[in-house]
Design a protein around this motif. Structure first.
Motif, PDB file in Angstrom:
ATOM      1  N   ILE A 105       0.829  -1.213   0.000  1.00 53.19           N
ATOM      2  CA  ILE A 105       0.000   0.000   0.000  1.00 53.19           C
ATOM      3  C   ILE A 105       0.859   1.256   0.000  1.00 53.19           C
ATOM      4  O   ILE A 105       0.589   2.218  -0.734  1.00 53.19           O
ATOM      5  N   SER A 106       1.925   1.268   0.795  1.00 55.09           N
ATOM      6  CA  SER A 106       2.735   2.478   0.928  1.00 55.09           C
ATOM      7  C   SER A 106       3.594   2.760  -0.296  1.00 55.09           C
ATOM      8  O   SER A 106       3.915   3.916  -0.574  1.00 55.09           O
ATOM      9  N   MET A 107       3.966   1.718  -1.049  1.00 58.14           N
ATOM     10  CA  MET A 107       4.861   1.928  -2.193  1.00 58.14           C
ATOM     11  C   MET A 107       4.132   2.084  -3.514  1.00 58.14           C
ATOM     12  O   MET A 107       4.759   2.363  -4.533  1.00 58.14           O
ATOM     13  N   THR A 108       2.816   1.916  -3.524  1.00 61.28           N
ATOM     14  CA  THR A 108       2.045   2.059  -4.760  1.00 61.28           C
ATOM     15  C   THR A 108       1.345   3.410  -4.748  1.00 61.28           C
ATOM     16  O   THR A 108       0.420   3.625  -3.955  1.00 61.28           O
ATOM     17  N   PRO A 109       1.753   4.352  -5.601  1.00 67.01           N
ATOM     18  CA  PRO A 109       1.209   5.722  -5.547  1.00 67.01           C
ATOM     19  C   PRO A 109      -0.311   5.781  -5.640  1.00 67.01           C
ATOM     20  O   PRO A 109      -0.939   6.531  -4.887  1.00 67.01           O
ATOM     21  N   SER A 110      -0.916   5.010  -6.534  1.00 68.33           N
ATOM     22  CA  SER A 110      -2.376   5.062  -6.687  1.00 68.33           C
ATOM     23  C   SER A 110      -3.078   4.580  -5.428  1.00 68.33           C
ATOM     24  O   SER A 110      -4.141   5.105  -5.057  1.00 68.33           O
ATOM     25  N   PHE A 111      -2.508   3.618  -4.741  1.00 66.48           N
ATOM     26  CA  PHE A 111      -3.103   3.116  -3.501  1.00 66.48           C
ATOM     27  C   PHE A 111      -2.987   4.152  -2.396  1.00 66.48           C
ATOM     28  O   PHE A 111      -3.934   4.378  -1.637  1.00 66.48           O
ATOM     29  N   ARG A 112      -1.802   4.764  -2.290  1.00 61.77           N
ATOM     30  CA  ARG A 112      -1.605   5.808  -1.275  1.00 61.77           C
ATOM     31  C   ARG A 112      -2.592   6.946  -1.481  1.00 61.77           C
ATOM     32  O   ARG A 112      -3.229   7.419  -0.542  1.00 61.77           O
ATOM     33  N   THR A 113      -2.714   7.388  -2.722  1.00 59.39           N
ATOM     34  CA  THR A 113      -3.604   8.504  -3.035  1.00 59.39           C
ATOM     35  C   THR A 113      -5.048   8.167  -2.710  1.00 59.39           C
ATOM     36  O   THR A 113      -5.780   8.980  -2.128  1.00 59.39           O
ATOM     37  N   THR A 114      -5.463   6.963  -3.063  1.00 62.60           N
ATOM     38  CA  THR A 114      -6.842   6.533  -2.795  1.00 62.60           C
ATOM     39  C   THR A 114      -7.142   6.528  -1.306  1.00 62.60           C
ATOM     40  O   THR A 114      -8.177   7.039  -0.858  1.00 62.60           O
ATOM     41  N   LEU A 115      -6.237   5.968  -0.503  1.00 62.83           N
ATOM     42  CA  LEU A 115      -6.461   5.902   0.936  1.00 62.83           C
ATOM     43  C   LEU A 115      -6.438   7.284   1.582  1.00 62.83           C
ATOM     44  O   LEU A 115      -7.262   7.591   2.442  1.00 62.83           O
ATOM     45  N   LEU A 116      -5.491   8.134   1.154  1.00 58.34           N
ATOM     46  CA  LEU A 116      -5.404   9.477   1.730  1.00 58.34           C
ATOM     47  C   LEU A 116      -6.637  10.298   1.380  1.00 58.34           C
ATOM     48  O   LEU A 116      -7.172  11.019   2.230  1.00 58.34           O
ATOM     49  N   ASN A 117      -7.099  10.198   0.128  1.00 62.66           N
ATOM     50  CA  ASN A 117      -8.306  10.926  -0.270  1.00 62.66           C
ATOM     51  C   ASN A 117      -9.525  10.437   0.509  1.00 62.66           C
ATOM     52  O   ASN A 117     -10.377  11.233   0.932  1.00 62.66           O
ATOM     53  N   GLY A 118      -9.614   9.128   0.676  1.00 65.32           N
ATOM     54  CA  GLY A 118     -10.724   8.584   1.445  1.00 65.32           C
ATOM     55  C   GLY A 118     -10.694   9.041   2.893  1.00 65.32           C
ATOM     56  O   GLY A 118     -11.727   9.355   3.484  1.00 65.32           O
ATOM     57  N   LEU A 119      -9.479   9.095   3.465  1.00 66.73           N
ATOM     58  CA  LEU A 119      -9.340   9.552   4.845  1.00 66.73           C
ATOM     59  C   LEU A 119      -9.705  11.020   4.980  1.00 66.73           C
ATOM     60  O   LEU A 119     -10.389  11.426   5.929  1.00 66.73           O
ATOM     61  N   LYS A 120      -9.283  11.832   4.005  1.00 68.89           N
ATOM     62  CA  LYS A 120      -9.619  13.256   4.041  1.00 68.89           C
ATOM     63  C   LYS A 120     -11.121  13.472   3.925  1.00 68.89           C
ATOM     64  O   LYS A 120     -11.695  14.308   4.635  1.00 68.89           O
TER      65      LYS A 120
END
Length: 208
Positions: free
Chosen positions: A182-197
């Motif tokens: 999750i941490s090394m895949t940019p699209s996954f990081r972005t998806t989780l951060l956007n969802g958290l925001k």
């Protein structure tokens, strides 16, 4: 001859930790599967399929190790016992341990092949930080295994409690794998951060 004493308190604590590790691991597996199936860029389809295969291997290992097998090793004495479903079914412990060894070996080879396929440029030293992040899960498996092996071979090198901690660390490998994925895949990081925001913004609007 080495001997160990296993108190009921240590045994109970060990099984509680195993259940906690299993719960966290299964949750992260679900998150990784959702991200892989829904948020992997189309150009990475082959990598996604490979990672889905590895996820299936890790899930299989978790289910086996923490439901069917549930080993409690007595290192540094080369012995142990199991309390899983296979033990209830009176499957010989040699067969149970053999299946576990095959699963772990298969996963190690699969992960190594994926690293070589997906991160060739990293492995030749282009980005040392990412290389360290790739090596971390391998060390989480390799170092405890080396310590346990040394403890079995060298009398007095490790106490029973220390050996049990090393074995428990090995079971953390699937968790480290999912966090790394999750941490090394940019699209996954972005998806989780956007969802958290979005979740934080929603809670802020609703208020107490």
């Amino acid at each position: 001859v080495s001997s160990v004493f296993l108190s009921s308190q240590v045994e109970e604590l060990y099984f509680i930790i195993i259940r906690i590790i299993f719960s966290i691991s299964i949750f992260l597996h679900c998150v990784s599967l959702i991200l892989l199936t829904k948020f992997t860029p189309p150009k990475q389809a082959s990598w996604r399929n490979y990672m889905l295969f590895i996820q299936a291997c890790f899930i299989t290992m978790d289910l086996y190790m923490e439901i069917l097998f549930i080993p409690l090793p007595l290192f540094p004495v080369p012995a142990g016992y199991t309390t899983g479903l296979l033990c209830t079914l009176k499957i010989p412990v040699q067969i149970q341990a053999g299946i576990a060894f095959l699963l772990i070996s298969f996963i190690c080879v699969s992960v190594l092949l994926c690293v070589l396929y997906r991160h060739q440029s990293i492995l030749v030293g282009v980005h040392r930080f990412k290389l360290r992040k790739l090596v971390t899960p391998m060390l989480l498996f390799g170092i405890p295994t080396l310590l346990i092996g040394t403890g079995i071979s060298v009398d007095g090198f490790l106490l029973f409690e220390q050996s049990l901690m090393c074995f428990t660390a090995i079971l953390l490998h699937p968790i480290a794998h999912n966090i790394l994925l999750i941490s090394m895949t940019p699209s996954f990081r972005t998806t989780l951060l956007n969802g958290l925001k979005c979740k934080i913004s929603f809670l802020a609007r609703v208020g107490p």
